[in-house]
Enzyme design. Structure first.
Site, PDB file in Angstrom:
ATOM      1  N   CYS A   1       0.842  -1.192   0.000  1.00 34.90           N
ATOM      2  CA  CYS A   1       0.000   0.000   0.000  1.00 34.90           C
ATOM      3  C   CYS A   1       0.878   1.242   0.000  1.00 34.90           C
ATOM      4  CB  CYS A   1      -0.909   0.017   1.228  1.00 34.90           C
ATOM      5  SG  CYS A   1      -2.174  -1.249   1.145  1.00 34.90           S
TER       6      CYS A   1
ATOM      7  N   LYS B   1      12.281   8.298  15.732  1.00 42.82           N
ATOM      8  CA  LYS B   1      13.238   7.200  15.556  1.00 42.82           C
ATOM      9  C   LYS B   1      13.887   6.826  16.881  1.00 42.82           C
ATOM     10  CE  LYS B   1      14.110   8.799  10.845  1.00 42.82           C
ATOM     11  NZ  LYS B   1      14.912   9.779  10.090  1.00 42.82           N
TER      12      LYS B   1
END
Lengths: 444, 444
Positions: free
Chosen positions: B19, B213
């Protein structure tokens, strides 16, 4: 919901047998005991050391309360051991021990680079036959997870080349020579005094240790069988401080590099001193540290850096393997990462290229008489062999010397042509001694 | 021999639904098609793209012959898809898409750092409930296999701290400022012109992207739940060329660092500009490149370097995850590496430390009037707060200026004390403007 229920049942402990209680063995036992909670959490089950096989105790490691035997083969035959950890070193008894463990259905974890490089093809086949695993993260670059990175982390890539500083002793010596102006012999003596080099340093300084590690990485990177006998290996014992200085002036570092490269013609496998540009990150890897630069077609350049040796750094890699294997103890073999990096029957990568066919650039240093015509003779020899000269620098003779040091950088040429050119230059009346030659790699 | 026979049967293809067909999506499709033979060999089975869900085509990617739908939720509900690869970005639709895929029993691979950082706890729980996996290597540091290294490669360690240059845009800007003497604004405009920075650069330059992150890495390193709301975040927009020069004179580089550290009192989680010693390898990571330095109790310091962004570098990490999941499609969930790095119920690591309690050293720059007594006022304020001054350097005023730039390096002090001291210095009549303050970390 059946799957969910299964994860909620406590899993039985993974039972570890460790053979060898030297530096790495004692480090492994110590770290496993110290970090047992973290290790169990990561594994999803306890990990117990059920037996240790060692010819003698090691004061670095307290084994009280542990089951220690002097007969290491007892561990390979112990039906209560799931995973045998081979840390005895060498290739004769270690091979027999690993084969015995496989034969009795055990998984194997080893830190033994020589064993894998020289007997890995046989051991992997035996393990596949029995549906067990051989894991060997600790065999290359100590605690750096380079095996896992090559085999899994970069699994989407067609790997183009890899280059490693994979022998800490050699890197320490070259770093000392550059930073302190020491000769090779002085730096080696210093390395020996500090315990970084063995009394007989041949394995390290002549590149055999690095060659072991290189073939293991190349096998994973290119899906080729382990080919230790096909590595070109050259040591650092002939590197002089003079060459380190001239290289520095040209913007290069001299490092002992293990290089594996995929080319149209085949895979290059070579260990040798190498001029690499100072601006590369890997050129700044100094002392006993290791680093591997890997270039994949998708990811581009990646670098992995850390301690390449030492009790606990190597133990870190041994235990990472133990965790991987312990987690998947009940798994179907095809659900595990294959030891060779590819599923059986897929080691169909390119052939290994003979060194004569390798293309590389060269640094040459010639001791020439200060007479007209010498340079034109040298230039003609190179030209006749199809070798272009990218730079030619005449240095001042050392004090009291009449010979002129001449440094040449060539463009990429076939190794066979270069050897022929060097032989012809060596034979010139106007040149004294042997031409010094060191390969140059841009690593870009 | 039952095991052996099983490995010899060809395994059915793993069926992938992708996707999103933006930069990373098109890179993933391109690399998967180009390297399909290598990928299948590493997986032990073919890996087929059976459906792509994308609102529009992307000229960077030839999807002819592939099954493309404009309805991305069709992919989540497609019974012929084993693994849904979420590359649409954002956190709203992406979260719903991933939950829908999990609900229909699919494994998920995602490159979405915001999604994992902000909703990972919920998604991991949903996946565990269904016995499926969520893999997210590409969410941190692009192509560098840092998730795998933390979660598996260093599984034997108690990780002490990690520090990363994990935003390429910010690192490019700081590198340009240092190397070319550009202002922050000029370097940002340059990054935008080159496509390294968005029109609205907030996410990158204010540290939000790096914070996403960092919490993901910290969760794995310390076995704590994802805690994005607990990260202290400071951007680079106030860094001046003057500070970069003064830092350089003191032997430091200014880098935008994400730092997670285990202390007695708790885990530090912080993203901010940081002075780090120039001799550290990570100080030499320049331009858009990323690197993460991880310090484990057994392995010591290790560093991982590579491209932190880009179509194919990120695709490299996406495909590594696909290979891992595809290999273990039929595995019992407890034989797979847990998404959170530890088995369920084991995320019991330490609490996150509030920033006020963090201990760190500081670089301070004060614009002081050239009068006697100023320095003794500043020194007294520091001393009253228990802050030792390690160095104090008065620089020459800039041409036409009367204010004297004074640079101070402090020893480690509590953030709360430092803030109080800075407030008091700011309030001095003899000091103009605000004190510039940048944290200092030895990373050794």
């Amino acid at each position: 919901m059946a799957k969910r229920l299964q994860t909620e049942q406590p899993r039985r402990a993974a039972r570890i047998g460790i053979c060898g209680l030297g530096t790495v063995g004692s480090g492994t036992v110590n770290v496993m005991l110290r970090n047992s909670a973290e290790i169990a959490a990561r594994c999803g089950r306890p990990v117990d050391i059920v037996q240790i096989g060692a010819r003698r105790d090691n004061p670095a490691c307290d084994t009280s309360g542990l089951n220690v035997t002097r007969e290491i083969f007892d561990v390979a035959n112990n039906p209560d051991v799931d995973i045998l950890v081979e840390l005895i070193g060498g290739t004769t008894v270690a091979r027999e021990l690993v084969l015995a463990a496989i034969d009795s259905g055990k998984h194997v974890v080893t830190a033994n680079k020589a064993l894998i490089a020289e007997h890995g093809n046989e051991l992997f086949a035996a393990a596949a036959e029995k549906g067990v695993t051989i894991a060997y993260e600790a065999a290359v670059a100590g605690g750096i997870p380079i095996i896992k990175s090559l085999r899994e982390g970069l699994a989407g890539n067609r790997i183009q080349w890899l280059a490693g500083i994979i022998n800490g002793t050699g890197n320490y010596i070259l770093t000392e020579m550059r930073d302190k102006g020491r000769s090779f012999e002085e730096a080696l003596a210093q390395a020996q005094a500090l315990g970084y080099a063995e009394a007989d340093p041949t394995f390290d300084v002549e590149g055999i240790d690095a060659a072991h590690k290189l073939v293991i990485m190349a096998s994973l990177a290119f899906a080729i069988p382990l080919a230790f006998d096909k590595v070109y290996t050259e040591g650092i014992s002939r590197i002089s401080i003079e060459d380190i200085r001239y290289a520095d002036e040209l913007g290069y570092c001299i490092k002992h590099i293990g290089l594996a490269r995929r080319t149209e013609a085949g895979v290059e496998l070579r260990v040798h001193p190498t001029l690499i540009p100072q601006r590369r990150l890997i050129a700044n890897v100094d002392g006993v540290m290791n680093a591997v630069l890997v270039n994949g077609d998708a990811v581009g350049p990646t670098l992995y850096y850390g301690a390449g040796a030492g009790a606990e750094a190597t133990a870190s890699a041994v235990i990472a393997d133990i965790v991987d294997v312990a987690r998947t103890l009940e798994a179907d073999p095809c659900q595990r990462v294959p030891a060779a990096g590819v599923a059986e029957g897929n080691q169909d990568g390119p052939r290994v290229l003979p060194m004569e066919e390798v293309l590389t650039s060269y640094y040459l240093r010639i001791s020439a008489q200060d007479k007209p015509g010498v340079m034109s003779q040298v230039a003609k020899i190179c030209s006749d062999q199809g070798i272009s000269i990218e730079a030619l620098i005449q240095h001042e003779p050392a004090e009291g010397e009449t010979l002129v040091p001449v440094v040449i950088l060539t463009s990429r040429a076939k190794e066979a042509s270069l050897r022929e050119a060097v032989a012809q230059i060596d034979a010139l009346d106007t040149v004294e001694g042997e031409v010094v030659r060191i390969r140059v790699e841009p690593l870009g």
